[in-house]
Design a protein around this motif. Structure first.
Motif, mmCIF file in Angstrom:
data_model
loop_
_atom_site.group_PDB
_atom_site.id
_atom_site.type_symbol
_atom_site.label_atom_id
_atom_site.label_comp_id
_atom_site.label_asym_id
_atom_site.label_seq_id
_atom_site.Cartn_x
_atom_site.Cartn_y
_atom_site.Cartn_z
ATOM 1 N N THR A 99 64.631 -6.477 -30.213
ATOM 2 C CA THR A 99 65.064 -7.318 -29.090
ATOM 3 C C THR A 99 66.224 -6.659 -28.353
ATOM 4 N N TRP A 100 67.180 -6.111 -29.099
ATOM 5 C CA TRP A 100 68.328 -5.417 -28.506
ATOM 6 C C TRP A 100 67.836 -4.264 -27.624
ATOM 7 N N ALA A 101 66.936 -3.437 -28.178
ATOM 8 C CA ALA A 101 66.411 -2.288 -27.419
ATOM 9 C C ALA A 101 65.595 -2.771 -26.218
ATOM 10 N N ASP A 102 64.810 -3.817 -26.403
ATOM 11 C CA ASP A 102 63.979 -4.371 -25.331
ATOM 12 C C ASP A 102 64.852 -4.854 -24.167
ATOM 13 N N ASP A 103 65.897 -5.613 -24.468
ATOM 14 C CA ASP A 103 66.798 -6.134 -23.427
ATOM 15 C C ASP A 103 67.459 -5.006 -22.641
ATOM 16 N N ARG A 104 67.946 -4.005 -23.348
ATOM 17 C CA ARG A 104 68.629 -2.903 -22.677
ATOM 18 C C ARG A 104 67.667 -2.018 -21.902
ATOM 19 N N PHE A 105 66.473 -1.792 -22.426
ATOM 20 C CA PHE A 105 65.470 -1.005 -21.713
ATOM 21 C C PHE A 105 65.102 -1.708 -20.412
ATOM 22 N N ARG A 106 64.859 -3.020 -20.522
ATOM 23 C CA ARG A 106 64.478 -3.796 -19.342
ATOM 24 C C ARG A 106 65.586 -3.756 -18.288
ATOM 25 N N TYR A 107 66.850 -3.892 -18.692
ATOM 26 C CA TYR A 107 67.946 -3.949 -17.734
ATOM 27 C C TYR A 107 68.349 -2.570 -17.215
ATOM 28 N N TYR A 108 68.590 -1.623 -18.112
ATOM 29 C CA TYR A 108 69.134 -0.328 -17.696
ATOM 30 C C TYR A 108 68.080 0.644 -17.180
ATOM 31 N N VAL A 109 66.865 0.594 -17.726
ATOM 32 C CA VAL A 109 65.817 1.528 -17.296
ATOM 33 C C VAL A 109 64.949 0.922 -16.195
ATOM 34 N N MET A 110 64.495 -0.304 -16.423
ATOM 35 C CA MET A 110 63.585 -0.936 -15.465
ATOM 36 C C MET A 110 64.322 -1.680 -14.357
ATOM 37 N N LYS A 111 65.644 -1.850 -14.509
ATOM 38 C CA LYS A 111 66.468 -2.565 -13.519
ATOM 39 C C LYS A 111 65.938 -3.975 -13.277
ATOM 40 N N GLN A 112 65.551 -4.644 -14.382
ATOM 41 C CA GLN A 112 65.023 -6.006 -14.309
ATOM 42 C C GLN A 112 65.864 -6.917 -15.204
ATOM 43 N N GLY A 113 65.882 -8.176 -14.875
ATOM 44 C CA GLY A 113 66.530 -9.173 -15.716
ATOM 45 C C GLY A 113 68.049 -9.128 -15.653
ATOM 46 N N ALA A 114 68.638 -9.986 -16.465
ATOM 47 C CA ALA A 114 70.090 -10.107 -16.501
ATOM 48 C C ALA A 114 70.688 -9.038 -17.405
ATOM 49 N N LYS A 115 71.938 -8.688 -17.123
ATOM 50 C CA LYS A 115 72.655 -7.739 -17.960
ATOM 51 C C LYS A 115 72.766 -8.328 -19.360
ATOM 52 N N PRO A 116 72.503 -7.521 -20.394
ATOM 53 C CA PRO A 116 72.599 -8.048 -21.761
ATOM 54 C C PRO A 116 73.978 -8.646 -22.033
ATOM 55 N N TYR A 117 73.970 -9.795 -22.658
ATOM 56 C CA TYR A 117 75.192 -10.558 -22.944
ATOM 57 C C TYR A 117 76.026 -9.834 -23.996
#
Length: 181
Positions: free
Chosen positions: A86-104
């Protein structure tokens, strides 16, 4: 290095490779089922390590630190595996895909509570891992062949106590928000 050391290294690398493949397949190639398949391979990697280590020991190998680390790796992976993904998924989505909210990133009392939750997970992995190590010591029933396992149990016990002290300290002195200069 012996076979078990290489297997542990392979399994650790394979764990992160299948997570990366799962994330790339899921988000970049938009193949959600194939991405899920790669992510689902993480417990298979743990099972390979567990079976190979058990066979090695049951065939008469003297337990060495890598055998014990295999038990630690498996326990930590079982307990923390989903949250690591989940940690890797959240960061991949935000930092690589530029999607979703910044990880809390919690601060203050929230940080302390989050750390306590993770300490409980650490405790669970400790109980599972040392339980496996104690079971191996019992099954082999030869202290000269299992001394390394006892050593790792001792070190992990010290680590879990230190981690508890750190956890308690965050409730006494909670981390403050980083100031933006």
């Amino acid at each position: 290095m012996n076979f078990i050391v290489w297997l542990i290294i392979f399994c650790e690398v394979a764990f992160w490779v299948v997570i990366l493949l799962g994330l790339v397949t899921r988000y970049i190639f938009k193949l959600k089922k194939l991405g899920l398949f790669f992510l689902a391979l993480t417990p298979v990697i743990d099972l390979i390590l567990l079976i190979t280590t058990a066979i090695d020991l049951m065939n008469g190998a003297t337990a060495e630190t890598p055998h014990a680390i295999a038990a630690v790796y498996i326990a930590v992976s079982l307990v923390f595996g989903k949250s690591m993904i989940t940690w890797a998924d959240d960061r991949f989505r935000y930092y690589v895909m530029k999607q979703g909210a910044k990880p809390y990133k919690p601060t203050g009392l929230d940080y302390a509570k989050n750390y306590a939750k993770n300490w409980l997970k650490h405790l669970l992995s400790y109980l599972l891992g040392t339980g496996v190590l104690h079971l191996i010591v019992y099954l082999i029933n030869d202290a000269s062949r299992t001394a390394a396992l006892d050593s790792v149990i001792h070190i992990w016990t010290i680590v879990i106590v230190i981690d508890l002290i750190i956890c308690i300290s965050y409730f006494v002195w909670p981390p403050k928000k980083e100031s933006k200069s």
